[in-house]
Design a protein around this motif. Structure first.
Motif, PDB file in Angstrom:
ATOM      1  N   PHE A   2      50.724  45.925  30.145  1.00 39.92           N
ATOM      2  CA  PHE A   2      49.734  46.566  31.009  1.00 39.92           C
ATOM      3  C   PHE A   2      49.375  45.659  32.188  1.00 39.92           C
ATOM      4  O   PHE A   2      49.252  46.112  33.327  1.00 39.92           O
ATOM      5  CB  PHE A   2      48.482  46.907  30.199  1.00 39.92           C
ATOM      6  N   GLU A   3      49.217  44.349  31.882  1.00 43.02           N
ATOM      7  CA  GLU A   3      48.882  43.399  32.936  1.00 43.02           C
ATOM      8  C   GLU A   3      49.974  43.328  33.997  1.00 43.02           C
ATOM      9  O   GLU A   3      49.705  43.300  35.201  1.00 43.02           O
ATOM     10  CB  GLU A   3      48.657  42.000  32.331  1.00 43.02           C
ATOM     11  N   LEU A   4      51.235  43.317  33.552  1.00 38.70           N
ATOM     12  CA  LEU A   4      52.342  43.276  34.509  1.00 38.70           C
ATOM     13  C   LEU A   4      52.400  44.535  35.360  1.00 38.70           C
ATOM     14  O   LEU A   4      52.769  44.485  36.537  1.00 38.70           O
ATOM     15  CB  LEU A   4      53.667  43.070  33.769  1.00 38.70           C
ATOM     16  N   SER A   5      52.046  45.683  34.780  1.00 40.39           N
ATOM     17  CA  SER A   5      52.033  46.937  35.537  1.00 40.39           C
ATOM     18  C   SER A   5      50.995  46.878  36.653  1.00 40.39           C
ATOM     19  O   SER A   5      51.252  47.311  37.781  1.00 40.39           O
ATOM     20  CB  SER A   5      51.730  48.122  34.613  1.00 40.39           C
ATOM     21  N   ILE A   6      49.830  46.327  36.335  1.00 36.38           N
ATOM     22  CA  ILE A   6      48.781  46.181  37.349  1.00 36.38           C
ATOM     23  C   ILE A   6      49.250  45.259  38.472  1.00 36.38           C
ATOM     24  O   ILE A   6      49.090  45.562  39.661  1.00 36.38           O
ATOM     25  CB  ILE A   6      47.488  45.627  36.707  1.00 36.38           C
ATOM     26  N   LEU A   7      49.853  44.141  38.090  1.00 35.57           N
ATOM     27  CA  LEU A   7      50.320  43.180  39.087  1.00 35.57           C
ATOM     28  C   LEU A   7      51.466  43.745  39.931  1.00 35.57           C
ATOM     29  O   LEU A   7      51.554  43.470  41.128  1.00 35.57           O
ATOM     30  CB  LEU A   7      50.761  41.889  38.399  1.00 35.57           C
ATOM     31  N   LEU A  13      51.687  47.147  46.954  1.00 35.01           N
ATOM     32  CA  LEU A  13      50.793  47.367  48.089  1.00 35.01           C
ATOM     33  C   LEU A  13      50.741  46.139  48.991  1.00 35.01           C
ATOM     34  O   LEU A  13      50.742  46.257  50.227  1.00 35.01           O
ATOM     35  CB  LEU A  13      49.396  47.708  47.578  1.00 35.01           C
ATOM     36  N   ALA A  14      50.723  44.955  48.385  1.00 35.27           N
ATOM     37  CA  ALA A  14      50.705  43.715  49.161  1.00 35.27           C
ATOM     38  C   ALA A  14      51.964  43.583  50.004  1.00 35.27           C
ATOM     39  O   ALA A  14      51.911  43.141  51.154  1.00 35.27           O
ATOM     40  CB  ALA A  14      50.559  42.513  48.238  1.00 35.27           C
ATOM     41  N   GLY A  25      48.058  38.772  50.711  1.00 28.50           N
ATOM     42  CA  GLY A  25      47.345  37.918  49.775  1.00 28.50           C
ATOM     43  C   GLY A  25      45.945  38.425  49.460  1.00 28.50           C
ATOM     44  O   GLY A  25      45.392  38.128  48.392  1.00 28.50           O
ATOM     45  N   LEU A  26      45.366  39.195  50.377  1.00 26.77           N
ATOM     46  CA  LEU A  26      44.058  39.812  50.132  1.00 26.77           C
ATOM     47  C   LEU A  26      44.089  40.716  48.913  1.00 26.77           C
ATOM     48  O   LEU A  26      43.072  40.928  48.257  1.00 26.77           O
ATOM     49  CB  LEU A  26      43.634  40.649  51.352  1.00 26.77           C
ATOM     50  N   ILE A  27      45.266  41.267  48.624  1.00 32.21           N
ATOM     51  CA  ILE A  27      45.423  42.201  47.508  1.00 32.21           C
ATOM     52  C   ILE A  27      45.935  41.485  46.272  1.00 32.21           C
ATOM     53  O   ILE A  27      45.385  41.627  45.166  1.00 32.21           O
ATOM     54  CB  ILE A  27      46.403  43.331  47.896  1.00 32.21           C
ATOM     55  N   LEU A  28      46.981  40.675  46.456  1.00 33.01           N
ATOM     56  CA  LEU A  28      47.688  40.118  45.301  1.00 33.01           C
ATOM     57  C   LEU A  28      46.943  38.954  44.642  1.00 33.01           C
ATOM     58  O   LEU A  28      46.915  38.854  43.411  1.00 33.01           O
ATOM     59  CB  LEU A  28      49.090  39.681  45.720  1.00 33.01           C
ATOM     60  N   VAL A  29      46.342  38.090  45.434  1.00 35.25           N
ATOM     61  CA  VAL A  29      45.635  36.942  44.845  1.00 35.25           C
ATOM     62  C   VAL A  29      44.445  37.379  43.982  1.00 35.25           C
ATOM     63  O   VAL A  29      44.313  36.929  42.835  1.00 35.25           O
ATOM     64  CB  VAL A  29      45.199  35.940  45.935  1.00 35.25           C
ATOM     65  N   ALA A  31      44.128  40.173  42.451  1.00 38.19           N
ATOM     66  CA  ALA A  31      44.705  40.835  41.282  1.00 38.19           C
ATOM     67  C   ALA A  31      45.138  39.806  40.240  1.00 38.19           C
ATOM     68  O   ALA A  31      44.894  39.978  39.036  1.00 38.19           O
ATOM     69  CB  ALA A  31      45.893  41.700  41.698  1.00 38.19           C
ATOM     70  N   LEU A  32      45.769  38.740  40.684  1.00 37.62           N
ATOM     71  CA  LEU A  32      46.187  37.679  39.757  1.00 37.62           C
ATOM     72  C   LEU A  32      44.988  37.023  39.079  1.00 37.62           C
ATOM     73  O   LEU A  32      44.996  36.781  37.872  1.00 37.62           O
ATOM     74  CB  LEU A  32      47.010  36.626  40.509  1.00 37.62           C
ATOM     75  N   PHE A  33      43.951  36.749  39.854  1.00 36.58           N
ATOM     76  CA  PHE A  33      42.760  36.125  39.276  1.00 36.58           C
ATOM     77  C   PHE A  33      42.044  37.080  38.326  1.00 36.58           C
ATOM     78  O   PHE A  33      41.429  36.653  37.345  1.00 36.58           O
ATOM     79  CB  PHE A  33      41.808  35.677  40.388  1.00 36.58           C
ATOM     80  N   GLY A  34      42.119  38.386  38.609  1.00 40.04           N
ATOM     81  CA  GLY A  34      41.491  39.358  37.734  1.00 40.04           C
ATOM     82  C   GLY A  34      42.221  39.517  36.407  1.00 40.04           C
ATOM     83  O   GLY A  34      41.600  39.661  35.355  1.00 40.04           O
TER      84      GLY A  34
END
Length: 253
Positions: A2-7, A13-14, A25-29, A31-34
């Motif tokens: 599930f986590e990989l699907s979110i990332l 989108l990034a 990076g506004l989107i992906l960073v 997401a990674l921290f979340g």
């Protein structure tokens, strides 16, 4: 899973945003921290770079097929940007970059106001320099923004685009294409440093890289089809989002 699907979705989108004007990076960073709140920040930043560089490289290749770039001037500038990024990363180990945290939203606000005030800015491609002069000016931009990317980072793509438009006289489409080349160089420098310290989760980065390239494909095609006006509009949106994000980080967090 599930986590990989979110990332993967965030990376898709990034990749789209990065391909058009930068700022993925506004989107992906976040997401990674979340998804991995307990992970070391350096590992998440390294994993982000390990994924996003592929979308940026793909976008560079696609732009190169359709947009005329002065490779003789820009390849040396990309090499200088890579060296500048290494120098910035080394400097940040000696000097605290905290002072930039409060200055950055103000600098970005000035860039946004200037862009909005100049309605014709970046709509026409009219390079101001030729030959060695273009090489030297592009290299100076690569050195300064490459150093900034290694030293601090947020908004690097936007600064590259703005300076190529304002200083070199490129339109937003050519500036975005050129910024991708510079970003590949600075990302390679960052990845080398992160990888040497073991700060990249390659298995996660691979999944995100595939999604990032797909997003990059869509973004590049839209930018090429719609031209400089579309890229300018995306630039305004991304810089606006960067102002909100960096302003929150600097003054409210």
């Amino acid at each position: 899973m599930f986590e990989l699907s979110i990332l993967a979705l965030a990376s898709l989108l990034a990749g789209f945003v990065d391909a058009v004007v930068g700022g993925g990076g506004l989107i992906l960073v976040p997401a990674l921290f979340g998804v991995f709140p307990q992970a070391a920040p350096a590992t998440l930043f390294g994993t982000n770079k390990g994924a996003s560089v592929w979308g940026t490289a793909w976008a560079t290749a696609q732009y190169a097929k359709r947009v005329s770039l002065n490779w003789r001037a820009l390849l040396p500038a990309a090499g200088i940007a890579l060296l500048g990024s290494f120098a910035g990363a080394w400097t940040v180990t000696l000097v605290d970059a905290g002072f930039l945290r409060r200055a950055l939203p103000l600098i970005l606000l000035a860039v946004l106001i200037y862009t909005l005030a100049r309605k014709d800015l970046g709509r026409q491609h009219a390079p101001r320099f030729a030959g060695r002069a273009e090489t030297w000016v592009a290299a100076a931009i690569g050195l300064v923004i490459g150093f900034y990317d290694g030293f601090f980072g947020p908004g690097t793509g936007s600064f590259f685009v703005f300076l190529f438009v304002r200083v070199l006289g490129y339109d937003f489409l050519h500036a975005s294409a050129t910024a991708k080349l510079m970003n590949v160089a600075t990302n390679v420098a960052a990845i080398s440093l992160f990888a040497s310290k073991g700060h990249i989760w390659w298995q996660v980065a691979l999944v995100m890289a595939v999604a990032n390239v797909l997003g990059s494909l869509v973004g590049t095609r839209m930018a090429l089809a719609r031209g400089a006006g579309f890229v300018r509009s995306m630039f305004v949106l991304v810089v606006g989002a960067l102002i909100l994000k960096t302003g929150y980080d600097a003054f409210l967090r």
